[in-house]
Design a protein around this motif. Structure first.
Motif, mmCIF file in Angstrom:
data_model
loop_
_atom_site.group_PDB
_atom_site.id
_atom_site.type_symbol
_atom_site.label_atom_id
_atom_site.label_comp_id
_atom_site.label_asym_id
_atom_site.label_seq_id
_atom_site.Cartn_x
_atom_site.Cartn_y
_atom_site.Cartn_z
ATOM 1 N N VAL A 75 -3.985 7.122 6.278
ATOM 2 C CA VAL A 75 -2.693 6.713 5.731
ATOM 3 C C VAL A 75 -2.635 7.011 4.236
ATOM 4 O O VAL A 75 -3.570 6.675 3.495
ATOM 5 N N VAL A 76 -1.548 7.612 3.796
ATOM 6 C CA VAL A 76 -1.252 7.763 2.372
ATOM 7 C C VAL A 76 -0.151 6.778 2.023
ATOM 8 O O VAL A 76 0.885 6.735 2.690
ATOM 9 N N VAL A 77 -0.384 5.984 0.993
ATOM 10 C CA VAL A 77 0.650 5.081 0.474
ATOM 11 C C VAL A 77 0.882 5.431 -0.988
ATOM 12 O O VAL A 77 -0.046 5.375 -1.797
ATOM 13 N N THR A 78 2.099 5.814 -1.336
ATOM 14 C CA THR A 78 2.408 6.122 -2.730
ATOM 15 C C THR A 78 2.889 4.865 -3.444
ATOM 16 O O THR A 78 3.437 3.951 -2.829
ATOM 17 N N GLY A 79 2.651 4.816 -4.752
ATOM 18 C CA GLY A 79 3.006 3.619 -5.507
ATOM 19 C C GLY A 79 2.240 2.405 -5.031
ATOM 20 O O GLY A 79 2.758 1.294 -4.998
ATOM 21 N N ALA B 120 5.996 6.469 1.762
ATOM 22 C CA ALA B 120 6.508 6.808 0.435
ATOM 23 C C ALA B 120 7.143 5.564 -0.164
ATOM 24 O O ALA B 120 8.106 5.020 0.390
ATOM 25 N N ASN B 121 6.614 5.129 -1.296
ATOM 26 C CA ASN B 121 7.018 3.844 -1.856
ATOM 27 C C ASN B 121 7.201 3.886 -3.369
ATOM 28 O O ASN B 121 7.848 3.025 -3.946
ATOM 29 N N GLY C 91 2.399 -4.445 -6.319
ATOM 30 C CA GLY C 91 3.584 -4.829 -5.565
ATOM 31 C C GLY C 91 3.552 -4.525 -4.077
ATOM 32 O O GLY C 91 2.540 -4.722 -3.402
ATOM 33 N N ILE C 92 4.676 -4.017 -3.584
ATOM 34 C CA ILE C 92 4.809 -3.743 -2.155
ATOM 35 C C ILE C 92 3.822 -2.675 -1.708
ATOM 36 O O ILE C 92 3.213 -2.779 -0.638
ATOM 37 N N GLY C 93 3.634 -1.618 -2.508
ATOM 38 C CA GLY C 93 2.702 -0.555 -2.128
ATOM 39 C C GLY C 93 1.284 -1.062 -1.986
ATOM 40 O O GLY C 93 0.561 -0.676 -1.054
ATOM 41 N N ARG C 94 0.854 -1.904 -2.915
ATOM 42 C CA ARG C 94 -0.490 -2.501 -2.826
ATOM 43 C C ARG C 94 -0.604 -3.317 -1.540
ATOM 44 O O ARG C 94 -1.626 -3.237 -0.822
#
Length: 298
Positions: free
Chosen positions: A9-13, A98-99, A17-20
């Motif tokens: 999984v790639v999570v940006t940002g 994408a976040n 906050g929400i991305g973390r």
């Protein structure tokens, strides 16, 4: 066995906050996570590798697998390196969340060209560029007979659905993300890629300056960013098969399906209208349609 055990999984940002919260939630369910964050301030200035590195350390301390990436997601080559980081580190890519984004709030009459360009760039291009490179990877995998059960979750906002006073740049970018999600869902289905969008409401660095989202002294914290992540993890799992091209609003314990733009009442004359004829026509259309939802802050 977690819901996304072994998925990459790639999570940006994902530094705050929400991305973390997304990154930690995916890791808790068994995913291997690329934590992307440039460490910028809420208005996009500056940058540091610290936030991404801290989240990676948190995941590893809990027994999970993660690597940090600090590339600018709105930079074409940076977005390509982000996708490559997943493939190089973990052997593939299954989910893109994408976040990333920031705010430059201003009323339209005071909004500068630079403030418009910066916000549209990070939100809209910052969603498109990683999606474009991930889609190319998934297409190549499918053509090689290695199709993955890939998932994409794009992050819009209530501002994208309804608009928000003082956030014309942000609202336009977030509305654009909804259009991008619809097109991507239609185009990428042939490669086994499902694409959905969320419009979350939670306490983050971006929202705390605009709305009163003070955490309660006790009881359920409805605005905690961690409330958003369970739906995102589910959308990133193979359990979400068949769900694509949808927009979900999520906050606290509430999950709802946004209805979006739909064809409404119509009148067809069968030939070209004269301008003077259209007043009663428009009045009848408005009378037979529901009133639009109010813009936030109006």
């Amino acid at each position: 066995m977690g819901l996304v055990d072994g998925r990459v999984v790639v999570v940006t940002g994902a530094g705050r906050g929400i991305g973390r919260a997304h990154a930690l939630a995916f890791a808790a369910e068994g995913a291997r996570v690329v934590v992307n964050d440039g460490g910028a301030s809420p208005d996009g200035s500056g940058g540091t590798a610290g936030p991404a590195g801290l989240v990676v350390s948190e995941i590893r301390a809990l027994g999970g697998e993660a690597v940090a990436n600090t590339d600018d997601v709105a930079d074409w080559d940076g977005a390509a390196r982000l996708v490559s980081a997943a493939v190089d580190s973990f052997g593939g890519l299954d989910v893109l969340v994408a976040n990333a984004g920031f705010l430059r709030d201003r009323m339209l009459v005071n909004l500068s060209e630079e403030e418009w360009d910066a916000v549209v760039r990070v939100h809209l291009k910052g969603h498109f560029a990683p999606l474009r490179h991930a889609a190319a990877y998934w297409r190549a995998e499918a053509k090689a007979g290695r199709a993955r059960s890939a998932r994409v979750v794009l992050t819009s906002s209530g501002a994208g659905l309804l608009g928000s006073v003082g956030q014309g740049n942000y609202s336009a970018a977030k509305a654009g993300i909804l259009g991008l999600a619809s097109v991507a869902a239609a185009e990428l289905a042939r490669y086994g890629v499902l694409v959905n969008a969320i419009a979350p409401a939670a306490r983050t660095r971006m929202t705390e300056g605009t709305f009163d989202m003070t955490a309660p002294a006790s009881g359920f914290d409805a605005m905690a960013p961690e409330n958003v992540s369970p739906l995102v993890v589910w959308l990133g799992s193979v359990e979400s098969a068949g769900v694509t091209g949808r927009v979900f609003e999520v906050d606290g314990g509430r999950v709802s399906l946004a209805d979006g733009w739909r064809h409404g009442p119509s009148r067809d004359k069968g030939t070209r209208w004269e301008p003077a004829e259209l007043g009663p026509v428009v009045a009848s259309l408005l009378a037979s349609a529901p009133s639009p939802e109010p813009v936030y802050g109006a």
